[in-house]
Design a protein around this motif. Structure first.
Motif, PDB file in Angstrom:
ATOM      1  N   LEU A 132       0.826  -1.197   0.000  1.00  0.00           N
ATOM      2  CA  LEU A 132       0.000   0.000   0.000  1.00  0.00           C
ATOM      3  C   LEU A 132       0.867   1.257   0.000  1.00  0.00           C
ATOM      4  N   ILE A 133       1.950   1.241   0.791  1.00  0.00           N
ATOM      5  CA  ILE A 133       2.877   2.382   0.806  1.00  0.00           C
ATOM      6  C   ILE A 133       3.509   2.561  -0.565  1.00  0.00           C
ATOM      7  N   GLU A 134       3.876   1.435  -1.180  1.00  0.00           N
ATOM      8  CA  GLU A 134       4.469   1.510  -2.518  1.00  0.00           C
ATOM      9  C   GLU A 134       3.478   2.107  -3.509  1.00  0.00           C
ATOM     10  N   LYS A 135       2.216   1.720  -3.371  1.00  0.00           N
ATOM     11  CA  LYS A 135       1.194   2.271  -4.256  1.00  0.00           C
ATOM     12  C   LYS A 135       1.088   3.775  -4.080  1.00  0.00           C
ATOM     13  N   GLU A 136       1.078   4.236  -2.830  1.00  0.00           N
ATOM     14  CA  GLU A 136       0.964   5.677  -2.572  1.00  0.00           C
ATOM     15  C   GLU A 136       2.171   6.428  -3.132  1.00  0.00           C
ATOM     16  N   ASN A 137       3.369   5.820  -2.996  1.00  0.00           N
ATOM     17  CA  ASN A 137       4.572   6.453  -3.550  1.00  0.00           C
ATOM     18  C   ASN A 137       4.502   6.541  -5.067  1.00  0.00           C
ATOM     19  N   LEU A 138       3.973   5.492  -5.676  1.00  0.00           N
ATOM     20  CA  LEU A 138       3.834   5.494  -7.134  1.00  0.00           C
ATOM     21  C   LEU A 138       2.833   6.552  -7.594  1.00  0.00           C
ATOM     22  N   VAL A 139       1.776   6.730  -6.791  1.00  0.00           N
ATOM     23  CA  VAL A 139       0.780   7.757  -7.134  1.00  0.00           C
ATOM     24  C   VAL A 139       1.428   9.138  -7.105  1.00  0.00           C
ATOM     25  N   GLU A 140       2.240   9.405  -6.059  1.00  0.00           N
ATOM     26  CA  GLU A 140       2.920  10.694  -5.981  1.00  0.00           C
ATOM     27  C   GLU A 140       3.894  10.875  -7.135  1.00  0.00           C
ATOM     28  N   LYS A 141       4.601   9.796  -7.453  1.00  0.00           N
ATOM     29  CA  LYS A 141       5.537   9.858  -8.573  1.00  0.00           C
ATOM     30  C   LYS A 141       4.796  10.111  -9.875  1.00  0.00           C
ATOM     31  N   LEU A 142       3.644   9.477 -10.010  1.00  0.00           N
ATOM     32  CA  LEU A 142       2.827   9.667 -11.210  1.00  0.00           C
ATOM     33  C   LEU A 142       2.352  11.112 -11.321  1.00  0.00           C
ATOM     34  N   LYS A 143       1.977  11.706 -10.190  1.00  0.00           N
ATOM     35  CA  LYS A 143       1.540  13.104 -10.208  1.00  0.00           C
ATOM     36  C   LYS A 143       2.664  14.024 -10.688  1.00  0.00           C
ATOM     37  N   THR A 144       3.877  13.774 -10.166  1.00  0.00           N
ATOM     38  CA  THR A 144       5.033  14.587 -10.575  1.00  0.00           C
ATOM     39  C   THR A 144       5.323  14.413 -12.059  1.00  0.00           C
ATOM     40  N   GLN A 145       5.314  13.159 -12.492  1.00  0.00           N
ATOM     41  CA  GLN A 145       5.580  12.892 -13.900  1.00  0.00           C
ATOM     42  C   GLN A 145       4.504  13.488 -14.793  1.00  0.00           C
ATOM     43  N   THR A 146       3.249  13.413 -14.337  1.00  0.00           N
ATOM     44  CA  THR A 146       2.152  13.966 -15.126  1.00  0.00           C
ATOM     45  C   THR A 146       2.292  15.476 -15.279  1.00  0.00           C
ATOM     46  N   ALA A 147       2.683  16.142 -14.177  1.00  0.00           N
ATOM     47  CA  ALA A 147       2.866  17.588 -14.249  1.00  0.00           C
ATOM     48  C   ALA A 147       3.975  17.943 -15.241  1.00  0.00           C
ATOM     49  N   ALA A 148       5.070  17.165 -15.198  1.00  0.00           N
ATOM     50  CA  ALA A 148       6.171  17.420 -16.129  1.00  0.00           C
ATOM     51  C   ALA A 148       5.747  17.165 -17.574  1.00  0.00           C
ATOM     52  N   LEU A 149       4.964  16.115 -17.764  1.00  0.00           N
ATOM     53  CA  LEU A 149       4.517  15.789 -19.121  1.00  0.00           C
ATOM     54  C   LEU A 149       3.529  16.827 -19.659  1.00  0.00           C
ATOM     55  N   LEU A 150       2.703  17.374 -18.766  1.00  0.00           N
ATOM     56  CA  LEU A 150       1.769  18.419 -19.200  1.00  0.00           C
ATOM     57  C   LEU A 150       2.521  19.651 -19.700  1.00  0.00           C
ATOM     58  N   LEU A 151       3.616  20.000 -18.999  1.00  0.00           N
ATOM     59  CA  LEU A 151       4.436  21.119 -19.445  1.00  0.00           C
ATOM     60  C   LEU A 151       5.054  20.827 -20.806  1.00  0.00           C
ATOM     61  N   ALA A 152       5.539  19.598 -20.972  1.00  0.00           N
ATOM     62  CA  ALA A 152       6.109  19.217 -22.261  1.00  0.00           C
ATOM     63  C   ALA A 152       5.055  19.245 -23.362  1.00  0.00           C
ATOM     64  N   ASN A 153       3.840  18.843 -23.005  1.00  0.00           N
ATOM     65  CA  ASN A 153       2.763  18.847 -23.996  1.00  0.00           C
ATOM     66  C   ASN A 153       2.405  20.265 -24.465  1.00  0.00           C
ATOM     67  N   GLN A 154       2.500  21.209 -23.541  1.00  0.00           N
ATOM     68  CA  GLN A 154       2.227  22.596 -23.918  1.00  0.00           C
ATOM     69  C   GLN A 154       3.242  23.098 -24.940  1.00  0.00           C
ATOM     70  N   GLU A 155       4.511  22.731 -24.738  1.00  0.00           N
ATOM     71  CA  GLU A 155       5.542  23.114 -25.695  1.00  0.00           C
ATOM     72  C   GLU A 155       5.335  22.428 -27.038  1.00  0.00           C
ATOM     73  N   LEU A 156       4.924  21.170 -26.971  1.00  0.00           N
ATOM     74  CA  LEU A 156       4.674  20.442 -28.219  1.00  0.00           C
ATOM     75  C   LEU A 156       3.478  21.027 -28.982  1.00  0.00           C
ATOM     76  N   GLU A 157       2.510  21.563 -28.252  1.00  0.00           N
ATOM     77  CA  GLU A 157       1.339  22.153 -28.896  1.00  0.00           C
ATOM     78  C   GLU A 157       1.736  23.325 -29.770  1.00  0.00           C
ATOM     79  N   ILE A 158       2.691  24.109 -29.296  1.00  0.00           N
ATOM     80  CA  ILE A 158       3.176  25.244 -30.076  1.00  0.00           C
ATOM     81  C   ILE A 158       3.887  24.750 -31.329  1.00  0.00           C
ATOM     82  N   GLN A 159       4.650  23.698 -31.209  1.00  0.00           N
ATOM     83  CA  GLN A 159       5.456  23.201 -32.317  1.00  0.00           C
ATOM     84  C   GLN A 159       4.665  22.341 -33.293  1.00  0.00           C
TER      85      GLN A 159
END
Length: 443
Positions: A132-159
């Motif tokens: 369960l702890i591992e799952k919660e850590n993965l969720v937090e990691k996923l949130k961080t990765q998702t935020a980073a990917l959203l920023l990358a997606n914004q740059e890709l939208e321009i290009q």
């Protein structure tokens, strides 16, 4: 025997007002071999103080105390939103109350009159808490990765709008894969755990009143539930291979093999298995993944051995020059490098050559579960690990004569500067000069 996944020095908080019962419980834990530190409390205040200061890994609680009880203690845990396994130990709780508390979220219960299943239930509870702890850590990691990917997606939208769409589709696919991982680790295991708890209750309380058919059916349900848990855990292992960071390190394969053999000591002695290790050259690998690979291959060889012949397992590694590797016609890659070749061969029951490819397909089984246990994921994990190393694995089976696996992993361009290569060359020169005997390093 204590299950391997229980860590050292477990902190056990015991809620008990009867000193004799508390001492008996501590003696049972010590006798079982569990490495732990314990604290006994009997009041609400001391219980709450221990949650803050002692910080237990698991709570073992009597059902009823003069001024406090397990239900109140568990409510404190829930109100604080703390994920600590909570096991009730009582001789007066009654089956109906036990079932009710489990539905409320209590981890499990054990009768004071029968401690035989306590260590197993502690082990299972700690493992589920860890997942369960591992799952919660993965969720937090996923949130961080998702935020980073959203920023990358914004740059890709321009290009490029089309690239953005494809990136979002890939992100959604990754989310679905991680969601499946979460479901496997907790949401699927939770109802299964309750099924096993209720089976355990029935086997303890109702077996003597059952007909022979009823006992047989209950045993079959228990076997099916156990197999389902193993299947979920194997799926977890398979899915983790895609999400784990790849940290390479130079490793001595002999150390890994000896470590895996130590986990199979009993069956190796029982079957009188023989291991032949030849030329185990150090290699740059993801060590913990390769340990899983060796573990799965050795487990398969021991499991699928001939009944009347002691298993013989031969493990050998060599360095294959690029031109020699290309003669095998195994890859269309234009990469110019040498290959580390691991050969793993046994003399077991083998299989027909037509199955050389499909044995690596997930859930693929060549034998009935009644004859050989397993989930059909072990060799799929092996293949995935080899692919994580950009390698190739080939199987060559012969019915009733065993199977040979050949693994080819590309060596990095700086291999000739590495300590592993220098050790290999040193042995080669000394062997040629006849200054020392050949220790199995190929020349």
């Amino acid at each position: 025997m204590i299950p391997y996944h229980i860590k050292e020095d477990i902190k056990v908080l015991i809620l008990e007002d009867n000193t004799a019962d508390a001492d008996l419980l501590v003696r049972h834990l010590s006798k079982s071999g569990l490495s732990f530190v314990s604290k006994v409390v009997e009041s609400r205040k001391s219980f709450e103080d221990s949650l803050d200061n002692f910080i237990p890994d698991i709570i073992l609680s009597d059902y009823s105390l003069p001024s406090f009880d397990a239900v109140s203690a568990f409510k404190i845990i829930k109100n604080r939103n703390i994920t600590i396994p909570f096991i009730i130990i009582s001789g007066t709780i009654g089956e109906e109350n036990a079932v009710m508390l489990i539905k409320e979220g209590v981890t499990d219960y054990v009768s004071k009159n029968n401690f035989s299943s306590l260590i197993q239930k502690i082990s299972r509870a700690l493992k589920e808490a860890e997942d369960l702890i591992e799952k919660e850590n993965l969720v937090e990691k996923l949130k961080t990765q998702t935020a980073a990917l959203l920023l990358a997606n914004q740059e890709l939208e321009i290009q490029n709008a089309e690239k953005e769409i494809r990136a979002i589709e890939l992100l959604n696919a990754n989310k679905e894969l991680l969601a499946f991982n979460f479901i496997s680790s907790h949401d699927l295991q939770e109802p299964l755990r309750k099924i096993q708890v209720f089976i355990s209750i029935m086997m303890e309380k109702e077996m003597k009143n059952m007909t022979a058919d009823g006992k047989n059916n209950l045993q079959r349900i228990n076997v099916a539930a156990t197999r389902m848990r193993q299947l979920i855990e194997d799926l977890m292992d398979f899915s983790r291979l895609s999400t784990t960071d790849h940290h390479y390190e130079w490793s001595d394969l002999k150390d890994i093999i000896e470590d895996v053999k130590s986990e199979h000591t009993d069956i190796i002695k029982q079957k009188k298995a023989i291991f032949k290790l030849k030329g185990l050259i150090p290699v740059n690998i993801i060590a913990f993944q390769f340990r899983q690979l060796i573990y799965n291959l050795i487990s398969n060889s021991l499991k699928f051995s001939n009944l009347d012949i002691p298993p013989q397992i031969t493990i050998e590694s060599t360095i294959l020059k690029n031109e020699d590797f290309r003669l095998l016609n195994l890859s269309d890659s234009q990469q110019i490098c040498d290959y580390w070749n691991l050969s793993f061969q046994d003399n077991g029951i083998g299989f027909e050559a037509q199955h050389n490819q499909n044995i690596f397909v997930i859930f693929q089984r060549l034998h009935h579960t009644e004859d050989y246990s397993g989930t059909g994921i072990g060799l799929a994990i092996v293949k995935k690990i080899v692919e994580n190393h950009n390698g190739i694995i080939i199987a060559n089976g012969t019915l009733k004569k065993g199977v040979k696996f050949d693994i080819y992993i590309p060596m990095t361009k700086n291999f000739e500067k590495s300590s592993g290569y220098l050790q290999y060359q040193m042995h080669k020169k000394m062997i040629n000069k006849k200054s020392i005997p050949n220790f199995g390093i190929p020349i």
